[in-house]
Write an enzyme that holds these catalytic residues in place. Structure first.
Site, mmCIF file in Angstrom:
data_model
loop_
_atom_site.group_PDB
_atom_site.id
_atom_site.type_symbol
_atom_site.label_atom_id
_atom_site.label_comp_id
_atom_site.label_asym_id
_atom_site.label_seq_id
_atom_site.Cartn_x
_atom_site.Cartn_y
_atom_site.Cartn_z
ATOM 1 N N TYR A 49 0.801 -1.227 -0.047
ATOM 2 C CA TYR A 49 0.061 -0.027 -0.007
ATOM 3 C C TYR A 49 0.873 1.242 -0.059
ATOM 4 O O TYR A 49 0.611 2.315 0.802
ATOM 5 C CB TYR A 49 -1.074 -0.252 1.235
ATOM 6 C CG TYR A 49 -1.675 -1.188 1.315
ATOM 7 C CD1 TYR A 49 -2.948 -1.278 0.417
ATOM 8 C CD2 TYR A 49 -1.762 -2.151 2.048
ATOM 9 C CE1 TYR A 49 -4.081 -2.083 0.545
ATOM 10 C CE2 TYR A 49 -2.588 -3.250 2.237
ATOM 11 C CZ TYR A 49 -3.611 -3.334 1.308
ATOM 12 O OH TYR A 49 -4.328 -4.343 1.413
ATOM 13 N N HIS A 50 1.817 1.295 -0.783
ATOM 14 C CA HIS A 50 2.658 2.558 -1.028
ATOM 15 C C HIS A 50 3.414 2.296 -2.429
ATOM 16 O O HIS A 50 3.385 1.441 -3.016
ATOM 17 C CB HIS A 50 3.654 2.570 0.232
ATOM 18 C CG HIS A 50 4.676 1.499 0.340
ATOM 19 N ND1 HIS A 50 4.801 0.451 1.327
ATOM 20 C CD2 HIS A 50 5.949 1.120 -0.622
ATOM 21 C CE1 HIS A 50 5.720 -0.392 0.763
ATOM 22 N NE2 HIS A 50 6.371 0.120 -0.228
ATOM 23 N N ALA A 51 3.864 3.593 -2.556
ATOM 24 C CA ALA A 51 5.109 3.709 -3.676
ATOM 25 C C ALA A 51 6.221 4.430 -3.525
ATOM 26 O O ALA A 51 6.261 5.085 -2.425
ATOM 27 C CB ALA A 51 4.254 4.325 -4.842
ATOM 28 N N ARG A 96 2.201 -0.441 -5.054
ATOM 29 C CA ARG A 96 2.303 -2.026 -4.921
ATOM 30 C C ARG A 96 1.612 -2.730 -3.614
ATOM 31 O O ARG A 96 1.463 -1.681 -2.554
ATOM 32 C CB ARG A 96 3.746 -2.563 -4.872
ATOM 33 C CG ARG A 96 4.629 -2.688 -3.773
ATOM 34 C CD ARG A 96 5.022 -1.321 -3.324
ATOM 35 N NE ARG A 96 5.654 -0.423 -4.226
ATOM 36 C CZ ARG A 96 7.162 -0.782 -4.414
ATOM 37 N NH1 ARG A 96 7.682 -1.810 -3.734
ATOM 38 N NH2 ARG A 96 7.723 -0.248 -5.513
#
Ligand code: TYD
Length: 135
Positions: A49-51, A96
């Protein structure tokens, strides 16, 4: 997905076991400054839950099976790490989310830089705004 590459490493087999390796200038074109790994992964519990704005990474799964969904702000694509000889080489800028498909899977990551929370985008709405500014 552009700039996300799956590579199947050659296996060297000896005495019933296998060995794989990856090298700078061959499978990856960035120096690895940090290695981390996620283990004891439970089936169905998603993480990520991040980029990353700048970080480049190589991912592999030496034990178990992990599915990673990458999102470039326009489309999503799932990648499967289901064998220790598969690696995924990822450029910066992808959202992702990932989960284990087998209990106690291990996900290893080689990263192009040291840990820096400033490099993370952890809010999907902010990610979409950021990615649109990049194009
Ligand atoms: P994070 O990258 O958010 O994990 P995931 O993508 O698997 O959900 O990291 C989880 C926590 O660990 C977060 O508080 C930051 C910390 N962390 C470090 O301190 N150093 C590191 O090298 C990494 C990868 C994470």
């Amino acid at each position: 997905m552009n700039n996300i590459e799956t590579v199947e490493l050659k296996k060297i087999s000896n005495n019933g076991s296998d060995l794989c390796y990856l090298e700078l200038g061959k499978e990856i074109d960035f120096e690895i400054k940090r290695i981390y790994y996620i283990f004891s992964m439970q089936v169905g519990l998603k993480r990520g839950y991040h980029a990353h704005k700048k970080l480049r990474q190589v991912m592999f799964c030496p034990y178990g099976e992990v599915e990673i969904e990458f999102d470039d702000g326009y489309k999503k694509e799932k990648y499967l790490l289901d064998s220790p000889n598969k690696i995924i080489v990822i450029n910066q800028g992808y959202w992702r989310e990932f989960e284990a498909l087998k209990q106690n899977s291990v996900l290893c990551i080689g990263a192009s830089d040291l840990y820096d929370e400033e490099d993370y985008i952890r809010d999907y709405g902010k990610y979409i705004n950021w990615i649109k500014e990049q194009n």
